[in-house]
Design a protein around this motif. Structure first.
Motif, PDB file in Angstrom:
ATOM      1  N   ILE A   1       0.845  -1.213   0.000  1.00  0.00           N
ATOM      2  CA  ILE A   1       0.000   0.000   0.000  1.00  0.00           C
ATOM      3  C   ILE A   1       0.870   1.249   0.000  1.00  0.00           C
ATOM      4  O   ILE A   1       0.594   2.210  -0.733  1.00  0.00           O
ATOM      5  CB  ILE A   1      -0.965  -0.009   1.211  1.00  0.00           C
ATOM      6  CG1 ILE A   1      -1.976  -1.136   1.079  1.00  0.00           C
ATOM      7  CG2 ILE A   1      -1.651   1.318   1.394  1.00  0.00           C
ATOM      8  CD1 ILE A   1      -2.953  -0.953  -0.052  1.00  0.00           C
ATOM      9  N   LEU A   2       1.935   1.242   0.817  1.00  0.00           N
ATOM     10  CA  LEU A   2       2.843   2.400   0.828  1.00  0.00           C
ATOM     11  C   LEU A   2       3.470   2.629  -0.543  1.00  0.00           C
ATOM     12  O   LEU A   2       3.530   3.765  -1.026  1.00  0.00           O
ATOM     13  CB  LEU A   2       3.957   2.194   1.866  1.00  0.00           C
ATOM     14  CG  LEU A   2       3.637   2.531   3.307  1.00  0.00           C
ATOM     15  CD1 LEU A   2       4.760   2.062   4.210  1.00  0.00           C
ATOM     16  CD2 LEU A   2       3.407   4.002   3.476  1.00  0.00           C
ATOM     17  N   GLY A   3       3.942   1.566  -1.156  1.00  0.00           N
ATOM     18  CA  GLY A   3       4.585   1.688  -2.467  1.00  0.00           C
ATOM     19  C   GLY A   3       3.620   2.150  -3.549  1.00  0.00           C
ATOM     20  O   GLY A   3       3.955   3.004  -4.377  1.00  0.00           O
ATOM     21  N   SER A   4       2.421   1.578  -3.553  1.00  0.00           N
ATOM     22  CA  SER A   4       1.459   1.972  -4.592  1.00  0.00           C
ATOM     23  C   SER A   4       1.012   3.416  -4.421  1.00  0.00           C
ATOM     24  O   SER A   4       0.834   4.143  -5.410  1.00  0.00           O
ATOM     25  CB  SER A   4       0.251   1.040  -4.586  1.00  0.00           C
ATOM     26  OG  SER A   4      -0.489   1.195  -3.386  1.00  0.00           O
ATOM     27  N   ASP A   5       0.849   3.851  -3.186  1.00  0.00           N
ATOM     28  CA  ASP A   5       0.449   5.245  -2.974  1.00  0.00           C
ATOM     29  C   ASP A   5       1.588   6.196  -3.321  1.00  0.00           C
ATOM     30  O   ASP A   5       1.351   7.284  -3.862  1.00  0.00           O
ATOM     31  CB  ASP A   5       0.008   5.453  -1.522  1.00  0.00           C
ATOM     32  CG  ASP A   5      -0.751   6.750  -1.335  1.00  0.00           C
ATOM     33  OD1 ASP A   5      -1.536   7.124  -2.241  1.00  0.00           O
ATOM     34  OD2 ASP A   5      -0.551   7.407  -0.294  1.00  0.00           O
ATOM     35  N   LEU A   6       2.816   5.778  -3.053  1.00  0.00           N
ATOM     36  CA  LEU A   6       3.961   6.604  -3.422  1.00  0.00           C
ATOM     37  C   LEU A   6       4.073   6.734  -4.943  1.00  0.00           C
ATOM     38  O   LEU A   6       4.271   7.837  -5.466  1.00  0.00           O
ATOM     39  CB  LEU A   6       5.252   6.011  -2.851  1.00  0.00           C
ATOM     40  CG  LEU A   6       6.547   6.747  -3.210  1.00  0.00           C
ATOM     41  CD1 LEU A   6       6.550   8.134  -2.591  1.00  0.00           C
ATOM     42  CD2 LEU A   6       7.743   5.950  -2.746  1.00  0.00           C
ATOM     43  N   VAL A   7       3.925   5.629  -5.648  1.00  0.00           N
ATOM     44  CA  VAL A   7       3.979   5.677  -7.115  1.00  0.00           C
ATOM     45  C   VAL A   7       2.838   6.508  -7.665  1.00  0.00           C
ATOM     46  O   VAL A   7       3.015   7.309  -8.593  1.00  0.00           O
ATOM     47  CB  VAL A   7       3.969   4.234  -7.689  1.00  0.00           C
ATOM     48  CG1 VAL A   7       3.747   4.242  -9.201  1.00  0.00           C
ATOM     49  CG2 VAL A   7       5.259   3.524  -7.344  1.00  0.00           C
ATOM     50  N   THR A   8       1.650   6.372  -7.080  1.00  0.00           N
ATOM     51  CA  THR A   8       0.499   7.174  -7.518  1.00  0.00           C
ATOM     52  C   THR A   8       0.755   8.654  -7.269  1.00  0.00           C
ATOM     53  O   THR A   8       0.441   9.500  -8.111  1.00  0.00           O
ATOM     54  CB  THR A   8      -0.776   6.727  -6.777  1.00  0.00           C
ATOM     55  OG1 THR A   8      -0.985   5.336  -7.002  1.00  0.00           O
ATOM     56  CG2 THR A   8      -1.988   7.494  -7.263  1.00  0.00           C
ATOM     57  N   GLY A   9       1.333   8.972  -6.129  1.00  0.00           N
ATOM     58  CA  GLY A   9       1.627  10.374  -5.819  1.00  0.00           C
ATOM     59  C   GLY A   9       2.695  10.969  -6.727  1.00  0.00           C
ATOM     60  O   GLY A   9       2.662  12.159  -7.038  1.00  0.00           O
ATOM     61  N   LEU A  10       3.654  10.129  -7.153  1.00  0.00           N
ATOM     62  CA  LEU A  10       4.718  10.626  -8.020  1.00  0.00           C
ATOM     63  C   LEU A  10       4.273  10.761  -9.480  1.00  0.00           C
ATOM     64  O   LEU A  10       4.728  11.657 -10.187  1.00  0.00           O
ATOM     65  CB  LEU A  10       5.940   9.704  -7.951  1.00  0.00           C
ATOM     66  CG  LEU A  10       6.723   9.714  -6.637  1.00  0.00           C
ATOM     67  CD1 LEU A  10       7.812   8.652  -6.663  1.00  0.00           C
ATOM     68  CD2 LEU A  10       7.319  11.081  -6.363  1.00  0.00           C
ATOM     69  N   THR A  11       3.415   9.875  -9.926  1.00  0.00           N
ATOM     70  CA  THR A  11       3.045   9.887 -11.349  1.00  0.00           C
ATOM     71  C   THR A  11       1.815  10.732 -11.651  1.00  0.00           C
ATOM     72  O   THR A  11       1.647  11.179 -12.779  1.00  0.00           O
ATOM     73  CB  THR A  11       2.787   8.447 -11.842  1.00  0.00           C
ATOM     74  OG1 THR A  11       1.739   7.863 -11.066  1.00  0.00           O
ATOM     75  CG2 THR A  11       4.060   7.627 -11.766  1.00  0.00           C
ATOM     76  N   GLN A  12       0.955  10.932 -10.690  1.00  0.00           N
ATOM     77  CA  GLN A  12      -0.259  11.708 -10.933  1.00  0.00           C
ATOM     78  C   GLN A  12      -0.199  13.017 -10.159  1.00  0.00           C
ATOM     79  O   GLN A  12       0.610  13.190  -9.256  1.00  0.00           O
ATOM     80  CB  GLN A  12      -1.489  10.897 -10.526  1.00  0.00           C
ATOM     81  CG  GLN A  12      -1.675   9.647 -11.359  1.00  0.00           C
ATOM     82  CD  GLN A  12      -2.868   8.829 -10.906  1.00  0.00           C
ATOM     83  OE1 GLN A  12      -3.567   9.208  -9.976  1.00  0.00           O
ATOM     84  NE2 GLN A  12      -3.106   7.713 -11.569  1.00  0.00           N
ATOM     85  N   ASP A  13      -1.074  13.882 -10.538  1.00  0.00           N
ATOM     86  CA  ASP A  13      -1.115  15.200  -9.898  1.00  0.00           C
ATOM     87  C   ASP A  13      -2.083  15.143  -8.717  1.00  0.00           C
ATOM     88  O   ASP A  13      -3.162  15.718  -8.754  1.00  0.00           O
ATOM     89  CB  ASP A  13      -1.530  16.261 -10.919  1.00  0.00           C
ATOM     90  CG  ASP A  13      -1.213  17.666 -10.442  1.00  0.00           C
ATOM     91  OD1 ASP A  13      -0.347  17.785  -9.555  1.00  0.00           O
ATOM     92  OD2 ASP A  13      -1.818  18.608 -10.966  1.00  0.00           O
ATOM     93  N   LYS A  14      -1.685  14.404  -7.662  1.00  0.00           N
ATOM     94  CA  LYS A  14      -2.488  14.285  -6.444  1.00  0.00           C
ATOM     95  C   LYS A  14      -1.643  14.744  -5.258  1.00  0.00           C
ATOM     96  O   LYS A  14      -0.425  14.790  -5.317  1.00  0.00           O
ATOM     97  CB  LYS A  14      -2.919  12.842  -6.205  1.00  0.00           C
ATOM     98  CG  LYS A  14      -3.982  12.332  -7.137  1.00  0.00           C
ATOM     99  CD  LYS A  14      -4.420  10.956  -6.665  1.00  0.00           C
ATOM    100  CE  LYS A  14      -5.572  10.448  -7.507  1.00  0.00           C
ATOM    101  NZ  LYS A  14      -6.005   9.125  -7.061  1.00  0.00           N
TER     102      LYS A  14
END
Length: 156
Positions: free
Chosen positions: A77-90
């Motif tokens: 969960i930490l990794g997926s949220d980190l990748v989501t935060g880095l790749t998307q504008d969130k």
């Protein structure tokens, strides 16, 4: 007479040398007295004669599975949220980060607790072997020879 002496000596030394003590290595694996790795079913078969130790061992294995799941879930969960935060504008961190962090932190005491339960079960098994094997405490065993023949002197 010689056969009786040889039989007695064989039984004496086989009783003293036979031991099924188990050891728990730092890798989490259980080894027998020959340093051979035992499977989970082999350990359960050895502990089957003592239900309280078997239950403790199974609780330790369950805690290991739960702790491993929580650790993997939290890191995922930490990794997926980190990748989501880095790749998307969130905005980062989101609640998923906190859930993953909490899961990872909860897994640490659970994993530590599993090794303590397994150590207690293995220690109890080894103690039960020592209790059964210490009915005689031989201090000295001497082989004596004279003009009449060979003999054995045991001091206890």
């Amino acid at each position: 007479m010689k056969s009786k002496i040889l039989l007695f000596a064989f039984l004496l030394f086989s009783a003293l040398s036979f031991s099924q003590q188990l050891t728990l290595k730092s890798s989490g694996r259980i080894y027998d007295f020959n340093n051979q790795k035992l499977s989970n079913t082999a350990v359960k078969e050895l502990l089957a004669s003592q239900p309280q130790l078997l239950e403790q061992y199974q609780q330790g294995r369950t805690k290991a599975a739960v702790g491993g799941f929580l650790l993997g879930f939290g890191i995922g969960i930490l990794g997926s949220d980190l990748v989501t935060g880095l790749t998307q504008d969130k905005t980062y961190p989101t609640t998923l980060t906190y859930i993953g962090l909490a899961s990872t932190l909860i897994s640490i005491p659970v994993i530590i607790g599993h090794s303590k339960k397994i150590k207690k079960a293995i220690g109890g098994y080894n103690e039960s072997l020592l209790i059964n094997k210490t009915s005689f405490n031989f201090e000295k065993i001497n082989v004596i020879t004279n003009q009449n023949g060979i003999g054995m002197r045991i001091s206890f």
